[in-house]
Motif scaffolding. Structure first.
Motif, short mmCIF file in Angstrom:
data_model
loop_
_atom_site.label_atom_id
_atom_site.label_comp_id
_atom_site.label_asym_id
_atom_site.label_seq_id
_atom_site.Cartn_x
_atom_site.Cartn_y
_atom_site.Cartn_z
N ASP A 1 0.81 -1.23 0.00
CA ASP A 1 0.00 0.00 0.00
C ASP A 1 0.84 1.27 0.00
N PHE A 2 2.12 1.13 0.31
CA PHE A 2 2.97 2.31 0.55
C PHE A 2 4.41 1.89 0.30
N ILE A 3 5.20 2.77 -0.33
CA ILE A 3 6.61 2.47 -0.57
C ILE A 3 7.48 3.60 -0.01
N ALA A 4 8.53 3.20 0.69
CA ALA A 4 9.47 4.15 1.27
C ALA A 4 10.88 3.78 0.88
N GLY A 5 11.74 4.78 0.89
CA GLY A 5 13.16 4.52 0.66
C GLY A 5 13.73 5.35 -0.47
N PRO A 6 15.02 5.68 -0.37
CA PRO A 6 15.68 6.46 -1.41
C PRO A 6 16.05 5.60 -2.61
N GLY A 7 16.58 6.24 -3.64
CA GLY A 7 17.02 5.51 -4.83
C GLY A 7 17.51 6.48 -5.88
N ASN A 8 17.92 5.95 -7.02
CA ASN A 8 18.41 6.80 -8.09
C ASN A 8 17.25 7.51 -8.79
N ALA A 9 17.57 8.22 -9.87
CA ALA A 9 16.54 9.01 -10.56
C ALA A 9 15.41 8.13 -11.10
N PHE A 10 15.73 6.91 -11.51
CA PHE A 10 14.70 6.02 -12.06
C PHE A 10 13.78 5.50 -10.95
N VAL A 11 14.35 5.16 -9.82
CA VAL A 11 13.54 4.73 -8.68
C VAL A 11 12.64 5.87 -8.21
N ALA A 12 13.20 7.07 -8.10
CA ALA A 12 12.41 8.22 -7.68
C ALA A 12 11.27 8.50 -8.65
N GLU A 13 11.55 8.38 -9.95
CA GLU A 13 10.52 8.62 -10.96
C GLU A 13 9.43 7.54 -10.89
N ALA A 14 9.83 6.30 -10.65
CA ALA A 14 8.84 5.23 -10.52
C ALA A 14 7.90 5.50 -9.36
N ILE B 1 3.58 7.15 -0.97
CA ILE B 1 5.04 7.15 -0.88
C ILE B 1 5.47 8.03 0.28
N ASP B 2 6.73 7.83 0.71
CA ASP B 2 7.25 8.62 1.82
C ASP B 2 7.39 10.09 1.44
N LEU B 3 8.12 10.39 0.39
CA LEU B 3 8.29 11.76 -0.09
C LEU B 3 9.07 11.73 -1.40
N PRO B 4 8.95 12.79 -2.22
CA PRO B 4 9.74 12.84 -3.45
C PRO B 4 11.23 12.92 -3.11
N ALA C 1 11.64 20.76 1.76
CA ALA C 1 11.66 21.08 3.19
C ALA C 1 10.82 22.31 3.50
N ARG C 2 10.39 23.05 2.50
CA ARG C 2 9.50 24.18 2.73
C ARG C 2 8.12 23.72 3.19
N TYR C 3 7.75 22.46 2.86
CA TYR C 3 6.40 22.03 3.19
C TYR C 3 6.32 20.65 3.87
N THR C 4 7.44 19.95 4.00
CA THR C 4 7.37 18.65 4.65
C THR C 4 8.65 18.34 5.40
N GLY C 5 8.53 17.47 6.39
CA GLY C 5 9.69 16.91 7.03
C GLY C 5 10.04 15.59 6.38
N GLY C 6 10.91 14.82 7.01
CA GLY C 6 11.35 13.57 6.44
C GLY C 6 10.51 12.39 6.87
N LEU C 7 11.03 11.20 6.57
CA LEU C 7 10.36 9.96 6.95
C LEU C 7 10.40 9.79 8.47
N TRP C 8 9.28 9.40 9.05
CA TRP C 8 9.21 9.15 10.49
C TRP C 8 8.05 8.20 10.75
N VAL C 9 7.91 7.78 11.98
CA VAL C 9 6.87 6.84 12.34
C VAL C 9 5.50 7.28 11.83
N GLY C 10 5.23 8.57 11.93
CA GLY C 10 3.93 9.10 11.53
C GLY C 10 3.59 8.88 10.07
#
Length: 432
Positions: free
Chosen positions: A198-211, A222-225, A368-377
């Motif tokens: 239902d949800f995907i988190a984690g960093p990656g290269n440009a292709f992973v981010a685009e996916a 998703i966690d965040l762009p 960072a102007r509108y969101t923080g990072g990944l966290w429990v919430g």
């Protein structure tokens, strides 16, 4: 007055070949959606030269892989995860369910429910990012997520044993040796052998981010762009140029597109930092990457005072902001746009990346102007409920609802309110 001793090199920054990443990613996603495991295997063979009998590791596979990992690495993984777990559990404890009675017999409540299934992507291209296992999988488990599917790519045709150990100890329920767009797409849409998340988190290269970007909303949350790693250091005249230079390069080595910026009120510190960076690049093993990033995207900005430095830093809104001043906690009051703050010379961004316990999946490219990072919430759905037990209050709310809805021309909504006003207060309506 702002003096730039060094600034980004536009010519160098624009010299990389252009790839139509969105089109490539869309093709892979569509293919996997249509053909499932067959396409996943084809793309894994194409991009990673990897086609095992099963991408999923069995428990025996995991045990055998972990047995090959040096004990010191296993001990360090467990120590880091203790730090991450302690902070994540404190975050979870700060998020409260509650119920309140706003009027007699009118009850409103809030619940925080874990997402049912999460996919964690653990990068492995240039570096095996063990720490991303802690940040994505362990944090999800601290939130109470019942099932976490974790994917990481092979490295040079081999299973990254250290990463598998970190994924296992973090609590992954299923571990796949699978990378890139094919991993993200398989988790997002589901295949014959991989259950949809239902949800995907984690960093990656440009292709992973685009996916992740393309699948967001359509298939998953998703966690965040994500974008390239960023570091910005605010330093005063007392800062050590060697420390500043070392910390700038610590992030520049992430990739050739990782900006590193120094803002200081001391021209001397600025110039000496540049000299130190150039000296350190001659002996840094990852200088082939960090040097390109520094040449293309490095900046040193000299300002008149620290207030101006904080103001400019907020405009950059970078992922990592390090404060090397005599009063580093001033930044907590002076700044608002950052993914994470690192206060004082005893603290560095690398601690956050690898071991201190806060999450390293952070907003980039101004997010960072509108969101923080990944966290429990991020792994919790904050939902609400309501119950009216008082006939009088239900009738009064019915009257209010009728008036409010008709002000917006929602007659159907109004009649739901009318029905309660009629039932509990005896109000008369032409339509009843």
């Amino acid at each position: 007055m702002i003096l730039k001793l060094k600034q980004q090199n536009p010519a160098s920054a624009g010299s990389a070949p252009v790839t139509d990443t969105p089109t490539v990613v869309r093709g892979v996603i569509d293919d996997i959606r249509a053909n499932g495991d067959q396409s996943v295997r084809a793309y894994s063979e194409k991009f990673d030269k990897w086609s095992p009998a099963s991408f999923r590791l069995s428990q025996d596979d995991i045990n055998n892989i972990i047995s090959s990992v040096p004990q010191q690495i296993l001990d360090d993984i467990k120590q880091v995860q203790e730090n991450v777990r302690a902070f994540a559990m404190a975050q979870r404890a700060s998020i409260k369910d509650f119920e309140m009675e706003i009027r007699p017999g009118v009850h409103l409540g809030q619940k925080n429910i874990p997402i049912n299934s999460v996919g964690a992507y653990i990068p492995g291209g240039r570096y095996p990012l063990l720490a991303s296992s802690h940040m994505t999988i362990l944090t999800a488990k601290c939130a109470g997520v019942p099932h976490v599917t974790a994917c990481t790519p092979p490295i040079a045709g081999k299973i990254p044993a250290n990463t598998v150990a970190a994924m296992h100890y973090a609590g992954a329920d299923d571990i796949y040796i699978l990378g890139g767009v094919q991993a993200v797409a398989a988790m997002a849409v589901g295949t014959e052998t991989m259950k949809k998340v239902d949800f995907i988190a984690g960093p990656g290269n440009a292709f992973v981010a685009e996916a992740k970007r393309q699948l967001f909303g359509e298939e998953i949350g998703i966690d965040l762009p994500a974008g390239p790693t960023e570091i910005l250091i605010v330093a005063d005249e007392h800062a050590d140029p060697f420390t500043v230079a070392t910390d700038l390069l610590s992030q520049a080595e992430h990739g050739p597109d990782s900006p590193a910026v120094l803002i200081t009120n001391s021209q001397s510190v600025g110039k000496k930092t540049i000299d130190e960076v150039n000296r350190l690049l001659e002996i840094l093993p990852t200088a082939d990457v960090a040097g390109v990033s520094w040449d293309r995207l490095g900046e040193v900005i000299v300002v008149e005072n620290l207030d101006e430095a904080y103001e400019i830093a907020d405009e950059y809104a970078y992922e990592h902001v390090q404060i090397l001043t005599q009063k580093p906690r001033e930044a907590l009051e002076k700044m608002s746009n950052y993914g994470a703050l690192f206060l004082g010379e005893k603290t560095c961004v690398s601690y956050g990346d690898k071991c201190i316990g806060t999450n390293h999946v952070l907003p980039t490219r101004g997010a960072a102007r509108y969101t923080g990072g990944l966290w429990v919430g991020k792994y919790l759905k904050t939902v609400t409920y309501q119950e009216v037990t008082s006939p009088q209050e239900s009738g009064e709310l019915g009257r209010l609802c009728g008036r409010a809805a008709r002000a917006e021309n929602f007659e159907g909504h109004a009649r739901s309110g009318d029905a309660r006003a009629h039932q509990y207060l005896g109000d008369k309506f032409d339509w009843i």
